[in-house]
Write an enzyme that holds these catalytic residues in place. Structure first.
Site, PDB file in Angstrom:
ATOM      1  CE  LYS A 177     -53.704  76.455  21.236  1.00  0.00           C
ATOM      2  NZ  LYS A 177     -52.590  75.913  20.649  1.00  0.00           N
ATOM      3  CB  ALA A 236     -44.465  90.885  29.242  1.00  0.00           C
ATOM      4  CB  ILE A 246     -66.378  62.841  22.477  1.00  0.00           C
ATOM      5  CG1 ILE A 246     -65.362  61.565  22.067  1.00  0.00           C
ATOM      6  CG2 ILE A 246     -67.233  63.192  21.148  1.00  0.00           C
ATOM      7  CD1 ILE A 246     -66.228  60.238  21.763  1.00  0.00           C
TER       8      ILE A 246
HETATM    9  O1  NUP Z   1     -54.735  81.754  21.960  1.00  0.00           O
HETATM   10  C1  NUP Z   1     -53.550  81.003  21.683  1.00  0.00           C
HETATM   11  N1  NUP Z   1     -52.770  81.691  21.329  1.00  0.00           N
HETATM   12  C2  NUP Z   1     -51.410  81.255  21.204  1.00  0.00           C
HETATM   13  O2  NUP Z   1     -50.472  81.953  20.694  1.00  0.00           O
HETATM   14  C3  NUP Z   1     -53.367  79.835  22.619  1.00  0.00           C
HETATM   15  C4  NUP Z   1     -51.973  79.442  22.476  1.00  0.00           C
HETATM   16  N2  NUP Z   1     -51.874  78.109  22.997  1.00  0.00           N
HETATM   17  N3  NUP Z   1     -51.161  80.079  21.775  1.00  0.00           N
HETATM   18  C5  NUP Z   1     -49.732  79.418  21.740  1.00  0.00           C
HETATM   19  O3  NUP Z   1     -48.791  80.394  22.342  1.00  0.00           O
HETATM   20  C6  NUP Z   1     -49.155  79.338  20.155  1.00  0.00           C
HETATM   21  O4  NUP Z   1     -49.655  78.189  19.594  1.00  0.00           O
HETATM   22  C7  NUP Z   1     -47.875  79.232  20.566  1.00  0.00           C
HETATM   23  O5  NUP Z   1     -47.250  77.856  20.771  1.00  0.00           O
HETATM   24  C8  NUP Z   1     -47.546  80.385  21.563  1.00  0.00           C
HETATM   25  C9  NUP Z   1     -47.408  81.610  21.287  1.00  0.00           C
HETATM   26  O6  NUP Z   1     -46.189  81.884  20.483  1.00  0.00           O
HETATM   27  P1  NUP Z   1     -45.632  83.004  19.928  1.00  0.00           P
HETATM   28  O7  NUP Z   1     -46.413  83.803  19.184  1.00  0.00           O
HETATM   29  O8  NUP Z   1     -45.324  83.805  21.143  1.00  0.00           O
HETATM   30  O9  NUP Z   1     -44.434  82.721  19.011  1.00  0.00           O
END
Ligand code: NUP
Length: 221
Positions: free
Chosen positions: A62, A179, A66
């Protein structure tokens, strides 16, 4: 990244051996493995190359800095062997451009978070999500990260960007999303963490999610 099962494993375990065991176990049911701070801080960047043996690797850092710092981060991520990086979009076009420039030098992909999947994601990010999605499309990103917990938002974003970008969608299972719903809403892949890696059989859990998506795509749901 080839679209086959439409499942991306979020491998947020903190033990190297466990990570490798799970990756090997589920490999036939996942199209990619997403690694982030928990696993990499615990085991080091080398885990990316070890896991890349089983599937393409998406590095979920994420990235939100800058342009110069973003560039330095993305170089490290791609040097470590990742196939794609997740970056934030709210830092603006110049920061995103820096990531995309590095990715194109390495022939790798950038995914941009438009709106996060947890309840707090609706507080500050949701009002700017569509502007972020548009910017990502204009900047030439490969895809967006949009919330499986709010399929109606994925539908909205898909309508806005058309087929310009892929959408990967976290929030299935542990966060309450389903899903098949988010695939029906227009996501290309779901990202699933705890519902797979915490399952008694990660392989069976991944297989079930893949089967649910396959049925949805065949119009059987
Ligand atoms: O908006 C986001 N939500 C999210 O859960 C963006 C993400 N990158 N994640 C990531 O997706 C979160 O950090 C984790 O690694 C994964 C979801 O994991 P779980 O909730 O299925 O265990």
């Amino acid at each position: 990244m080839e679209r086959n099962t439409c499942v991306i494993l979020a491998l947020d375990v903190t033990d190297r051996k466990e990570a490798i065991r799970i990756a090997e176990d589920v490999r036939e049911f996942v199209d990619a493995i997403k690694v982030g701070y928990p696993l990499i801080l615990a085991t080091g960047l080398r885990i990316i190359r070890e896991l890349a043996e089983f599937a393409p690797i998406i590095a979920d850092f994420k990235v939100a800095d800058i342009p110069n710092t973003n560039r330095l981060i993305c170089e490290q991520v791609f040097e470590a062997g990742a196939d794609a990086v997740i970056v934030q979009g709210f830092t603006g076009r110049d920061s995103l451009d820096a990531c995309i420039e590095v990715a194109s030098e390495y022939r790798k992909d950038v995914f941009v978070v438009s709106e996060m999947s947890h309840p707090g994601g609706a507080e500050f990010m949701q009002p700017v999500a569509e502007a972020i999605a548009k910017m990502a499309a204009e900047a030439g990103a490969f895809g967006l990260v949009a919330p499986a917990t709010r399929p109606e938002r994925v539908k909205r974003i898909r309508k806005l960007i058309g087929d310009k970008l892929t959408i990967i969608s976290p929030g299935v299972g542990a966060q309450g999303g389903k899903a098949s719903d988010v695939i029906a809403a227009g996501a290309d892949w779901v990202i699933v963490g705890r519902s797979i890696y915490k399952a008694e059989s990660p392989k069976e859990a991944a297989c079930e999610i893949a089967a649910e998506i396959e049925a949805e795509l065949r119009g059987e749901n």
